[in-house]
Design a protein around this motif. Structure first.
Motif, PDB file in Angstrom:
ATOM      1  N   ILE A 145       0.828  -1.327  -0.282  1.00 46.02           N
ATOM      2  CA  ILE A 145       0.066   0.035   0.388  1.00 46.02           C
ATOM      3  C   ILE A 145       1.280   1.527  -0.061  1.00 46.02           C
ATOM      4  O   ILE A 145       0.683   2.143  -1.195  1.00 46.02           O
ATOM      5  CB  ILE A 145      -0.559  -0.302   1.304  1.00 46.02           C
ATOM      6  N   SER A 171      -4.420 -12.804 -12.083  1.00 46.03           N
ATOM      7  CA  SER A 171      -4.777 -11.441 -11.258  1.00 46.03           C
ATOM      8  C   SER A 171      -6.181 -11.270 -11.857  1.00 46.03           C
ATOM      9  O   SER A 171      -6.796 -11.891 -11.862  1.00 46.03           O
ATOM     10  CB  SER A 171      -4.099 -10.080 -12.134  1.00 46.03           C
ATOM     11  N   ARG A 172      -6.934 -10.448 -11.009  1.00 46.10           N
ATOM     12  CA  ARG A 172      -7.657  -9.769 -11.095  1.00 46.10           C
ATOM     13  C   ARG A 172      -8.131  -9.827 -12.359  1.00 46.10           C
ATOM     14  O   ARG A 172      -9.913 -10.643 -12.684  1.00 46.10           O
ATOM     15  CB  ARG A 172      -8.217  -8.464 -10.713  1.00 46.10           C
ATOM     16  N   GLN A 173      -7.720  -8.775 -13.234  1.00 41.94           N
ATOM     17  CA  GLN A 173      -7.854  -8.947 -14.177  1.00 41.94           C
ATOM     18  C   GLN A 173      -8.883  -9.809 -15.116  1.00 41.94           C
ATOM     19  O   GLN A 173      -9.276 -10.614 -16.088  1.00 41.94           O
ATOM     20  CB  GLN A 173      -7.186  -8.725 -16.327  1.00 41.94           C
ATOM     21  N   PHE A 183      -8.424 -15.188  -9.294  1.00 41.95           N
ATOM     22  CA  PHE A 183      -8.157 -14.419  -8.604  1.00 41.95           C
ATOM     23  C   PHE A 183      -9.283 -14.771  -6.967  1.00 41.95           C
ATOM     24  O   PHE A 183     -10.991 -14.785  -7.336  1.00 41.95           O
ATOM     25  CB  PHE A 183      -8.371 -13.125  -8.919  1.00 41.95           C
ATOM     26  N   ILE A 184      -8.945 -14.463  -6.329  1.00 41.36           N
ATOM     27  CA  ILE A 184      -9.532 -14.231  -4.847  1.00 41.36           C
ATOM     28  C   ILE A 184      -9.192 -13.310  -4.028  1.00 41.36           C
ATOM     29  O   ILE A 184      -7.652 -12.913  -4.180  1.00 41.36           O
ATOM     30  CB  ILE A 184     -10.381 -15.212  -3.992  1.00 41.36           C
ATOM     31  N   PRO A 185      -9.962 -11.954  -3.570  1.00 48.33           N
ATOM     32  CA  PRO A 185      -9.067 -10.979  -3.100  1.00 48.33           C
ATOM     33  C   PRO A 185      -8.711 -11.442  -1.808  1.00 48.33           C
ATOM     34  O   PRO A 185      -8.953  -9.884  -0.771  1.00 48.33           O
ATOM     35  CB  PRO A 185     -11.033  -9.664  -2.914  1.00 48.33           C
ATOM     36  N   TYR A 186      -8.292 -12.473  -1.366  1.00 46.23           N
ATOM     37  CA  TYR A 186      -7.013 -12.389  -0.159  1.00 46.23           C
ATOM     38  C   TYR A 186      -6.187 -13.278  -0.752  1.00 46.23           C
ATOM     39  O   TYR A 186      -6.268 -14.533  -1.620  1.00 46.23           O
ATOM     40  CB  TYR A 186      -8.307 -14.197   0.696  1.00 46.23           C
ATOM     41  N   ARG A 231      -3.765  -8.444  -3.706  1.00 45.41           N
ATOM     42  CA  ARG A 231      -4.711  -7.809  -2.896  1.00 45.41           C
ATOM     43  C   ARG A 231      -4.225  -5.825  -3.055  1.00 45.41           C
ATOM     44  O   ARG A 231      -5.900  -5.975  -3.480  1.00 45.41           O
ATOM     45  CB  ARG A 231      -4.745  -8.072  -1.410  1.00 45.41           C
ATOM     46  N   GLN A 232      -3.059  -5.485  -3.137  1.00 43.22           N
ATOM     47  CA  GLN A 232      -3.125  -4.064  -3.117  1.00 43.22           C
ATOM     48  C   GLN A 232      -3.413  -3.909  -4.783  1.00 43.22           C
ATOM     49  O   GLN A 232      -3.551  -2.793  -5.331  1.00 43.22           O
ATOM     50  CB  GLN A 232      -2.528  -3.785  -2.758  1.00 43.22           C
ATOM     51  N   CYS A 289      -3.949  -5.478  -6.912  1.00 43.94           N
ATOM     52  CA  CYS A 289      -5.749  -5.872  -7.814  1.00 43.94           C
ATOM     53  C   CYS A 289      -6.907  -5.288  -7.593  1.00 43.94           C
ATOM     54  O   CYS A 289      -7.790  -5.253  -7.302  1.00 43.94           O
ATOM     55  CB  CYS A 289      -5.515  -7.477  -8.053  1.00 43.94           C
ATOM     56  N   SER A 290      -6.181  -4.083  -6.695  1.00 45.52           N
ATOM     57  CA  SER A 290      -7.824  -3.390  -6.587  1.00 45.52           C
ATOM     58  C   SER A 290      -7.828  -2.932  -6.971  1.00 45.52           C
ATOM     59  O   SER A 290      -7.428  -2.352  -8.458  1.00 45.52           O
ATOM     60  CB  SER A 290      -6.575  -1.999  -4.743  1.00 45.52           C
ATOM     61  N   PRO A 291      -9.374  -2.593  -6.732  1.00 43.30           N
ATOM     62  CA  PRO A 291      -9.976  -1.830  -7.837  1.00 43.30           C
ATOM     63  C   PRO A 291      -9.511  -0.081  -8.960  1.00 43.30           C
ATOM     64  O   PRO A 291      -9.727  -0.437 -10.124  1.00 43.30           O
ATOM     65  CB  PRO A 291     -11.490  -1.268  -7.230  1.00 43.30           C
ATOM     66  N   ALA A 292      -9.004   0.540  -8.201  1.00 44.17           N
ATOM     67  CA  ALA A 292      -8.583   1.361  -8.595  1.00 44.17           C
ATOM     68  C   ALA A 292      -7.139   1.418  -8.922  1.00 44.17           C
ATOM     69  O   ALA A 292      -6.956   2.077 -10.179  1.00 44.17           O
ATOM     70  CB  ALA A 292      -8.421   3.079  -7.808  1.00 44.17           C
ATOM     71  N   PHE A 293      -6.400   0.451  -9.012  1.00 42.45           N
ATOM     72  CA  PHE A 293      -5.191   0.238  -9.492  1.00 42.45           C
ATOM     73  C   PHE A 293      -5.260  -1.323 -11.193  1.00 42.45           C
ATOM     74  O   PHE A 293      -5.338  -1.248 -12.389  1.00 42.45           O
ATOM     75  CB  PHE A 293      -4.107   0.028  -8.919  1.00 42.45           C
ATOM     76  N   PRO A 322     -10.961   2.483  -3.359  1.00 44.19           N
ATOM     77  CA  PRO A 322     -10.197   2.107  -4.169  1.00 44.19           C
ATOM     78  C   PRO A 322      -8.881   2.072  -4.756  1.00 44.19           C
ATOM     79  O   PRO A 322      -8.485   0.794  -5.294  1.00 44.19           O
ATOM     80  CB  PRO A 322     -10.931   2.735  -5.312  1.00 44.19           C
ATOM     81  N   LEU A 354     -14.261  -8.786   1.432  1.00 41.54           N
ATOM     82  CA  LEU A 354     -13.162  -8.592   0.936  1.00 41.54           C
ATOM     83  C   LEU A 354     -13.659  -8.338  -0.634  1.00 41.54           C
ATOM     84  O   LEU A 354     -12.956  -7.427  -1.837  1.00 41.54           O
ATOM     85  CB  LEU A 354     -11.824  -9.408   1.281  1.00 41.54           C
ATOM     86  N   TRP A 355     -14.470  -8.966  -1.421  1.00 39.54           N
ATOM     87  CA  TRP A 355     -15.180  -9.235  -2.588  1.00 39.54           C
ATOM     88  C   TRP A 355     -15.543  -8.287  -3.037  1.00 39.54           C
ATOM     89  O   TRP A 355     -15.405  -7.620  -4.235  1.00 39.54           O
ATOM     90  CB  TRP A 355     -16.181 -10.549  -2.417  1.00 39.54           C
ATOM     91  N   ASN A 379     -13.040  -5.198  -3.557  1.00 41.98           N
ATOM     92  CA  ASN A 379     -12.665  -5.653  -4.639  1.00 41.98           C
ATOM     93  C   ASN A 379     -13.238  -5.464  -5.961  1.00 41.98           C
ATOM     94  O   ASN A 379     -12.750  -4.799  -7.026  1.00 41.98           O
ATOM     95  CB  ASN A 379     -11.951  -6.938  -4.769  1.00 41.98           C
ATOM     96  N   ARG A 404     -18.868 -14.041  -9.150  1.00 43.39           N
ATOM     97  CA  ARG A 404     -18.058 -14.564  -9.553  1.00 43.39           C
ATOM     98  C   ARG A 404     -17.602 -14.923  -7.507  1.00 43.39           C
ATOM     99  O   ARG A 404     -16.490 -15.269  -7.831  1.00 43.39           O
ATOM    100  CB  ARG A 404     -16.798 -12.860  -9.313  1.00 43.39           C
TER     101      ARG A 404
END
Lengths: 439, 439, 439
Positions: B233, B267-269, B294-297, B302-303, B305-309, C367, C396-397, C400, C414
């Motif tokens: 972060i 990755s989240r994508q 991907f899972i957010p854990y 996690r960071q 792949c956070s939504p703004a990045f 985000p 977390l989901w 994210n 998802r």
């Protein structure tokens, strides 16, 4: 010649017999990518379909390639020192390395062997070998014969010519009501080999004959009988401005073996209308079939599907080339192909053409709710005039999906119903003024 | 220190041994998310790769977070009323609750137990516990020891400091010919635990050393050695303007266990080039592997792949964290990790880098039909100079799909062939002037 | 009437009993697509929910259709020459061909048989037959009775009327905070048949009662109780300007049988939010269920999903129409439907409504990286106030994927987690000011 094509009036022979008879007649001719064997083959076909024969001179540049010298051959043999012929072109034109340069000399066993081609794993068969782009001489023979060769002086004789001339192909355009074209391509460069590809030639010629009798075709059908690779490259180079007209296309090959299924190799696009239509019609036929993804190895679909053209052209076969042991050997002979198999292949093709011709998109004239089918005799439970052949479900599917965005093929696929059932429903609905054809 | 990194000249130890030796050297150090243990770890790495060490002061705001106070520890133990030490930080730095505040007092059994952490299901192991964001003191011990504790007066002593200071991380940018970056991130906040994550640290350092020796890299490679969560972060907050350069990224962790497969978490994508490339290269390697969604854990992905990045950053492991019983216990020790497993992980990483470096799109210079491969010695049946290592099918696939829209990776995937075979075919075609690189 | 709907204050009967009681009360009434049976049915429902009753005159044009004459019936029987009644409308209203014209004459066996309908494969059951659009008279009876008929003179008597009148339907709009509508449609045209469709009527009425008690609904709920086909076509024609408001819709039918699963037939769109939501909520319920693709045959979803409307309207059932042997026979009676099955269906519907009401998209306020959950009591390992009901993974989901592009339903799908768990996590995050609602 009389027996070659089925005469529907006299009905003397069946279509299956006619398909086979064409192969029988063309089998003895020694073909290659150029030369008189190709011309003779096309002239025989001309007696039945109005093929135009085109010649392209040696040396013509076609994209990255050049039309090669023309090859012709009269005679070829090997004799031992006793004057006994060990192999003779007259026995089988496979005995000569196709495109072999002339030779007339006496050689020892060691030198001879450098020019011999055999199949050690299939010791009874003569291989089919070519050398189009490297000038050399050679013979093909069975491995058993090869093993019997002793130390000796051998007289090798090939009376061939390789010189300026031209490359020959046949072409036929059957004009339909639109300039949109369906391309049917088949290769004519193989000598006495039946499945690969007299089967393709015979089926293509019979399909042309069938379409010539049709009163009204929507598409124009272009048949090209060409040598493999150089032929399709040359055709594309000479006809580049016409390529956009091709809406659907099929390369035909290996259509006469007794393999129990049809095989379709999809175009590079993978989901072109021809790809979906062939799958639909093979499935509808009840015959076994296999659909394969495009790979850039095969016949002339390689060229039609090259990246700058990327045409919707697939390859239709029974057993795929290279997957039957007789492939490119003397065992791909008149016994290997079968009249009924040829007829089944032609029948599948006709069904595909049926689909191509009749596939369209419609607009439901009453898209708000269902139209009242009962008052038009199209509802099973009320009307008395319903044609029992028309499926009620097909009618509902066509009405529901005729929003201009779904073709009949799309509807058949979503409904999981035969294309023909969907087409008949559309016909009935069009007749009842419930559908308009999309532009 | 001499044995830490493989010396390729003297070749005294293998790369596998070197990977393990790094872990051995760093194992005794007590690390946390801040403090001198991290600094010492990074300084040791600096002897081999030119890491920059960065400090971020306590109290710095980083997005929604604040850099915490810095924690250091010298000594910690529990003595019974006989003066016998029951646990001692010197025996294992896991014995202290990581980030424990100082304490020096005598307590009864009841109060002591409120500050003890054990693993009842793994009674021989000391757990790894932390309390970064809640100020408290505590000890970890085996459940067997815990069960033996009697009513007594216990002297608890922790000589730690928790005060203004800074958070430390290491960073290395290996510049390539473009500013596009590949991010390699690994966490450095765990004390004496080998797989999680001295394995990641060692593999990352060796990968950096490997890349430093490369003469020409297409991508720039950014290695960051950071404390988990707060580290990534903080890095993102401090480097927000650089984030767009990251084209591919991997978090490295748990790379030394004897698990029989590699695991890649996408990755989240989900379909980023890195996701496809890792799958391709693991498949090509012949090693067993598993691809997970991907899972957010997890770790620092996690960071990233956070939504703004939403960066194309995945996580590469052998056995996933939490899925081996030694995870976060004293059993994640020097016996648990294996030199060969580390070497296999590094080897897989190098293959992935190979793919990233060489993946490009090309334009077929002769896209109309196939080019004449024979005249360029690229056709198996005619040319004599063909490199036998070059697959004919790979050549055909590259030519067919090099329309500027398919990368070599796309081609490998569609052809179902190894990336390397496709790349070698592209090299040969480029050398023959049959391909141009896409812009 | 007192027992019809559950009184939550007195709690005299359960909801299951109330659902069944409604069916019991409506069962004896002879309904059709028009006539007093429909009016009586709707008037009974009016005592519990504020239904508006609408009349549309015979002859009104509705798209391709015309509102038919109104049909009513008082009496109908067949007597043999001894004056013995063989069938009587009073015994079962199925005995008369629904929409039968009046008749009063003596006929021989041969003529009689032309007007009789039976089920040879189910010889004990009376079929349900209609003739809405062809004027004819007829009787339905068991095949056993039919087989017993001897040569005789039979007096056939039907005291019905078929004349100018109107078609009746019931409608109720429960207004929510937005004009966006959820459409609930059920057909009311079947006589004494319980599963098809008194079950749909009872469940719809109870759902309306349930929603009427809600203080704040996001959506407006439009319930329509209509004759099948002509009713939905007429409703669409009369309400064409309202159709765009319908964001989600369900047709209800066959909801009372003991079949062990719910069945949902998707809308024509196939991936409309209602399609995904029903699948999610049925999966979450733990009940068995089956999802079927849209086909253009069925109930009024055919009309709502006609191409010009293509509304997001699916069909919810237990055992699908036509797939239980009692379908459209006298065996679809009070024994065939079950109070608990009705209650399970209503419960599933309430869950679906829950999902529709609470499904939204959110924007993560932080985000960039994860927010610091610990300092807000939302992180399991640090905070003391975490509501144990809130899943950490769900939190977390939601964080994210709350990028404005994913609804809670998308996130649940998802994450492969129950919608409710995701919704509760979103609630907690919204309360902690970590999420904003998307516009």
């Amino acid at each position: 010649m009389e027996k070659m094509f089925k005469d529907e009036t006299l009905n003397e022979i069946t279509e299956a017999e006619s398909l086979y008879a064409t192969i029988e007649e063309l089998y003895p001719i020694c073909r290659s990518i150029t030369g008189d064997g190709v011309r003779e083959t096309l002239q025989i076909l001309q007696q039945h379909i109005p093929l135009e024969i085109h010649e392209l001179p040696t040396g013509t540049e076609v994209f990255d390639w050049t039309i090669p010298k023309e090859w012709n051959i009269k005679e070829a043999w090997i004799k031992n020192s006793n004057g006994e012929k060990l192999v003779d072109f007259r026995w089988s034109n496979l005995h000569v390395l196709n495109y072999s340069i002339p030779v007339d000399k006496v050689v020892g066993l060691k030198e001879l062997k450098e020019h011999l081609y055999t199949l050690p794993d299939q010791p009874d068969l003569i291989p089919h070998k070519t050398s189009y782009y490297k000038e050399q001489w050679g013979f093909c023979l069975t491995h058993n014969q090869f093993m019997d060769l002793d130390e000796d002086n051998y007289h090798v004789f090939i009376d061939s010519t390789l010189k300026e001339g031209s490359m020959t192909h046949g072409e036929l355009l059957i004009e339909g009501t639109t300039a949109d074209e369906v391309l049917i391509s088949t290769h004519i460069c193989h000598p006495s080999l039946c499945n690969d590809n007299l089967s393709g030639i015979s089926v293509a010629a019979h399909l042309a004959q069938y379409l010539l009798k049709k009163k009204e075709l929507r598409y124009s059908y272009r048949f090209i009988f060409i040598p493999a690779t150089i032929g399709s490259i040359a055709w594309l180079a000479q006809n580049e401005e016409k390529v956009d007209r091709i809406k659907h296309g099929l390369v035909l090959s290996c259509l006469g073996d007794r393999g129990d299924q049809m095989t379709y190799k999809k175009s590079r696009q993978g989901n072109a209308p021809i790809d979906k239509m062939v799958e639909q019609m093979l499935a509808d036929s009840g015959q076994a079939y296999e659909i394969r993804d495009f790979i850039p190895y095969g016949y002339d679909e390689r060229q039609f599907c090259s990246p700058a053209f990327d045409l919707p052209v697939g390859l239709l076969m029974r057993t795929p080339f290279g997957e039957f042991p007789e492939y490119h050997t003397s065992a791909d002979n008149l016994d290997f192909v079968d009249a009924d198999a040829l007829a089944k292949s032609l029948s599948a093709l006709k069904q595909i053409i049926y689909g191509i011709e009749y596939n369209r998109s419609y607009q439901n004239v009453n898209p708000k709710g269902e139209p009242n089918l009962g008052k038009r005799g199209l509802y099973k439970l009320t009307g008395g005039k319903t044609d029992v052949e028309i499926s009620q479900m097909a009618i509902l599917w066509v009405l529901n999906l005729s929003d201009g965005k779904h073709s009949l093929l799309d509807i058949a696929r979503r409904a999981n119903m035969p294309f023909q059932a969907i087409k008949q429903a559309a016909d009935a609905l069009e007749q009842a003024n419930l559908l308009n054809r999309s532009a």
